[in-house]
Scaffold this motif. Structure first.
Motif, PDB file in Angstrom:
ATOM      1  N   VAL A  87       3.255  -3.017 -17.602  1.00 47.59           N
ATOM      2  CA  VAL A  87       2.726  -3.002 -16.235  1.00 47.59           C
ATOM      3  C   VAL A  87       3.304  -1.828 -15.452  1.00 47.59           C
ATOM      4  CG1 VAL A  87       2.692  -4.248 -14.041  1.00 47.59           C
ATOM      5  CG2 VAL A  87       2.275  -5.472 -16.183  1.00 47.59           C
ATOM      6  N   LEU A  88       4.614  -1.625 -15.537  1.00 50.20           N
ATOM      7  CA  LEU A  88       5.260  -0.588 -14.735  1.00 50.20           C
ATOM      8  C   LEU A  88       5.092   0.809 -15.327  1.00 50.20           C
ATOM      9  CD1 LEU A  88       8.617  -2.432 -13.877  1.00 50.20           C
ATOM     10  CD2 LEU A  88       6.568  -2.218 -12.459  1.00 50.20           C
ATOM     11  N   GLY A  89       4.877   0.891 -16.649  1.00 50.21           N
ATOM     12  CA  GLY A  89       4.778   2.200 -17.285  1.00 50.21           C
ATOM     13  C   GLY A  89       3.365   2.675 -17.529  1.00 50.21           C
ATOM     14  N   ILE A  90       2.414   1.757 -17.733  1.00 51.69           N
ATOM     15  CA  ILE A  90       1.034   2.131 -18.030  1.00 51.69           C
ATOM     16  C   ILE A  90       0.110   1.849 -16.840  1.00 51.69           C
ATOM     17  CG2 ILE A  90      -0.948   1.747 -19.542  1.00 51.69           C
ATOM     18  CD1 ILE A  90       1.307   3.148 -20.965  1.00 51.69           C
ATOM     19  N   LEU A  91       0.106   0.609 -16.361  1.00 48.65           N
ATOM     20  CA  LEU A  91      -0.805   0.243 -15.279  1.00 48.65           C
ATOM     21  C   LEU A  91      -0.369   0.838 -13.939  1.00 48.65           C
ATOM     22  CD1 LEU A  91      -1.492  -3.500 -16.207  1.00 48.65           C
ATOM     23  CD2 LEU A  91      -2.764  -1.454 -16.887  1.00 48.65           C
ATOM     24  N   ARG A  92       0.919   0.757 -13.635  1.00 45.11           N
ATOM     25  CA  ARG A  92       1.495   1.316 -12.406  1.00 45.11           C
ATOM     26  C   ARG A  92       0.727   0.875 -11.154  1.00 45.11           C
ATOM     27  NH1 ARG A  92       2.781   7.587 -14.298  1.00 45.11           N
ATOM     28  NH2 ARG A  92       3.345   7.055 -16.447  1.00 45.11           N
ATOM     29  N   PRO A  93       0.687  -0.432 -10.892  1.00 47.52           N
ATOM     30  CA  PRO A  93      -0.031  -0.917  -9.699  1.00 47.52           C
ATOM     31  C   PRO A  93       0.735  -0.541  -8.432  1.00 47.52           C
ATOM     32  CG  PRO A  93       1.190  -2.706 -10.708  1.00 47.52           C
ATOM     33  CD  PRO A  93       1.342  -1.523 -11.625  1.00 47.52           C
ATOM     34  N   PRO A  94       0.109  -0.680  -7.268  1.00 47.46           N
ATOM     35  CA  PRO A  94       0.822  -0.420  -6.005  1.00 47.46           C
ATOM     36  C   PRO A  94       2.063  -1.309  -5.887  1.00 47.46           C
ATOM     37  CG  PRO A  94      -1.533  -0.620  -5.628  1.00 47.46           C
ATOM     38  CD  PRO A  94      -1.315  -1.005  -7.044  1.00 47.46           C
ATOM     39  N   GLY A  95       3.162  -0.720  -5.454  1.00 47.44           N
ATOM     40  CA  GLY A  95       4.409  -1.456  -5.324  1.00 47.44           C
ATOM     41  C   GLY A  95       5.224  -1.524  -6.601  1.00 47.44           C
ATOM     42  N   SER A  96       4.785  -0.802  -7.649  1.00 44.55           N
ATOM     43  CA  SER A  96       5.510  -0.872  -8.921  1.00 44.55           C
ATOM     44  C   SER A  96       6.876  -0.192  -8.846  1.00 44.55           C
ATOM     45  CB  SER A  96       4.677  -0.234 -10.035  1.00 44.55           C
ATOM     46  OG  SER A  96       4.387   1.129  -9.746  1.00 44.55           O
ATOM     47  N   THR A  97       6.983   0.845  -8.026  1.00 46.49           N
ATOM     48  CA  THR A  97       8.277   1.538  -7.930  1.00 46.49           C
ATOM     49  C   THR A  97       9.351   0.668  -7.282  1.00 46.49           C
ATOM     50  OG1 THR A  97       7.184   3.700  -7.849  1.00 46.49           O
ATOM     51  CG2 THR A  97       9.457   3.579  -7.044  1.00 46.49           C
ATOM     52  N   PRO A  98       9.103   0.031  -6.117  1.00 43.24           N
ATOM     53  CA  PRO A  98      10.116  -0.891  -5.582  1.00 43.24           C
ATOM     54  C   PRO A  98      10.427  -2.039  -6.534  1.00 43.24           C
ATOM     55  CG  PRO A  98       8.489  -0.372  -3.902  1.00 43.24           C
ATOM     56  CD  PRO A  98       7.968   0.175  -5.190  1.00 43.24           C
ATOM     57  N   LEU A  99       9.408  -2.525  -7.249  1.00 40.36           N
ATOM     58  CA  LEU A  99       9.641  -3.601  -8.211  1.00 40.36           C
ATOM     59  C   LEU A  99      10.531  -3.122  -9.349  1.00 40.36           C
ATOM     60  CD1 LEU A  99       9.008  -6.498  -9.060  1.00 40.36           C
ATOM     61  CD2 LEU A  99       6.985  -5.629 -10.258  1.00 40.36           C
ATOM     62  N   PHE A 100      10.350  -1.891  -9.775  1.00 37.34           N
ATOM     63  CA  PHE A 100      11.198  -1.329 -10.828  1.00 37.34           C
ATOM     64  C   PHE A 100      12.649  -1.237 -10.360  1.00 37.34           C
ATOM     65  CE2 PHE A 100      13.046   2.639 -12.647  1.00 37.34           C
ATOM     66  CZ  PHE A 100      13.272   2.154 -13.923  1.00 37.34           C
ATOM     67  N   TYR A 101      12.871  -0.814  -9.133  1.00 41.75           N
ATOM     68  CA  TYR A 101      14.235  -0.745  -8.606  1.00 41.75           C
ATOM     69  C   TYR A 101      14.856  -2.132  -8.478  1.00 41.75           C
ATOM     70  CZ  TYR A 101      13.541   4.195  -7.601  1.00 41.75           C
ATOM     71  OH  TYR A 101      13.321   5.533  -7.737  1.00 41.75           O
ATOM     72  N   LEU A 102      14.027  -3.134  -8.249  1.00 44.37           N
ATOM     73  CA  LEU A 102      14.527  -4.506  -8.217  1.00 44.37           C
ATOM     74  C   LEU A 102      15.031  -4.921  -9.601  1.00 44.37           C
ATOM     75  CD1 LEU A 102      14.898  -7.049  -6.478  1.00 44.37           C
ATOM     76  CD2 LEU A 102      12.597  -7.753  -7.168  1.00 44.37           C
ATOM     77  N   PHE A 103      14.308  -4.516 -10.642  1.00 43.27           N
ATOM     78  CA  PHE A 103      14.771  -4.767 -12.000  1.00 43.27           C
ATOM     79  C   PHE A 103      16.084  -4.036 -12.276  1.00 43.27           C
ATOM     80  CE2 PHE A 103      10.423  -6.207 -12.983  1.00 43.27           C
ATOM     81  CZ  PHE A 103      10.706  -7.297 -13.799  1.00 43.27           C
ATOM     82  N   LEU A 104      16.199  -2.800 -11.794  1.00 44.56           N
ATOM     83  CA  LEU A 104      17.437  -2.041 -11.991  1.00 44.56           C
ATOM     84  C   LEU A 104      18.626  -2.729 -11.347  1.00 44.56           C
ATOM     85  CD1 LEU A 104      16.438   1.717 -11.541  1.00 44.56           C
ATOM     86  CD2 LEU A 104      16.817   0.441 -13.657  1.00 44.56           C
ATOM     87  N   LEU A 105      18.370  -3.434 -10.259  1.00 49.64           N
ATOM     88  CA  LEU A 105      19.450  -4.168  -9.595  1.00 49.64           C
ATOM     89  C   LEU A 105      20.054  -5.204 -10.533  1.00 49.64           C
ATOM     90  CD1 LEU A 105      20.921  -4.460  -6.880  1.00 49.64           C
ATOM     91  CD2 LEU A 105      19.245  -6.201  -6.262  1.00 49.64           C
TER      92      LEU A 105
END
Length: 269
Positions: A87-105
């Motif tokens: 989802v975050l690497g291929i689809l990249r929907p709106p809001g994927s970047t903040p969601l990715f940083y949440l995973f990094l947390l």
């Protein structure tokens, strides 16, 4: 050419020194595990030490617990990481970047900071002293890393390959299963090995989440075995070898893909 050869020789010498410093303690423990238990008897090759440590240390139970937890964590984290990474690497929907940083947390927060409140939450749910109390926190931590890892892989896939598969009529599941996963075997194997290693070696979560001690894992059992046999260094060394053996076997079986995955990750990074 001569300075180049001298530099290469120096590099090999440095690597050999690092390898020797890493292997010396391991070989010492392995040698000690085969020594005689009888004080003053200078003999070697006592493979029965492993059987004795296995029986006295109850490692059959501890190994079963560790393998069960590791399988649950590795498979769950891998499936969730592939889904979130896609989802975050291929689809990249709106809001994927903040969601990715949440995973990094989830990677940045250490277990020590959350294990006590997490214990009370799981106790309220009646999950303490169960496999899930040990597995769920490690699934969450491993999924955080796996999302970072698989997102990096999916972002590196050539879009032309994905477009060609979709033009051939491949749906999402077909695209992932038949195209992306075979191509990403090194990345997947690397995540499996790292997740297994972290899960197998984890000490704090099994200690806290199983207060009765009935679900002790192999490292935790080794610690209690050490307290029971503080003078029996031979059996303690044999127990340490038994606990480390599954990780060594897994790495040797998957080392080619693991090294390829780490190399590709370093190049992409």
């Amino acid at each position: 050419m001569k300075p180049r050869r001298l530099e290469q020789t120096f590099d090999y010498l440095i690597l050999a020194l690092f390898a020797a410093s890493a292997l010396t303690p391991i070989l010492y423990v392995l040698k000690m595990s085969l020594d005689s238990e009888v004080i003053g008897q200078d003999s070697w090759g006592h493979f029965e030490n492993y059987l004795k440590a296995w029986g006295q240390g109850h490692f059959s139970t501890y190994m079963t617990n560790s393998i069960t937890v590791a399988i649950v964590v590795v498979l769950s984290a891998l499936i969730l990481s592939i889904m979130s990474g896609y989802v975050l690497g291929i689809l990249r929907p709106p809001g994927s970047t903040p969601l990715f940083y949440l995973f990094l947390l989830g990677i940045m927060v250490p277990s020590e900071a959350i294990v006590i409140p997490l214990f009370f939450d799981l106790r309220t749910l009646g999950l303490t002293d169960t496999i899930w109390a040990i597995a769920l926190p490690q699934i969450a931590q491993s999924t955080a890393f796996g999302t970072f890892w698989m997102r990096s892989y999916f972002r590196g896939v050539d879009p032309a390959i994905i477009e060609a598969a979709r033009l051939d009529g491949a749906g999402t599941l077909r695209l992932i299963w038949s195209v992306l996963l075979p191509m990403g075997r090194p990345a997947i194997v690397t995540q499996i090995v790292l997740t297994f290693m972290w899960t197998w070696n984890d000490f704090l979560i099994p200690l806290i989440m199983s207060p009765s001690g009935k679900l002790r894992t192999a490292p935790l059992g080794l610690a209690f075995f050490q307290g029971q046999y503080t003078q029996g260094t031979v059996l303690l060394a044999a127990g340490a070898v038994l606990v480390a053996l599954p990780m060594v076997v897994l790495y040797l079986a998957l080392q080619r893909h693991f090294i390829a995955g780490m190399t590709e990750g370093a190049v992409k990074g």
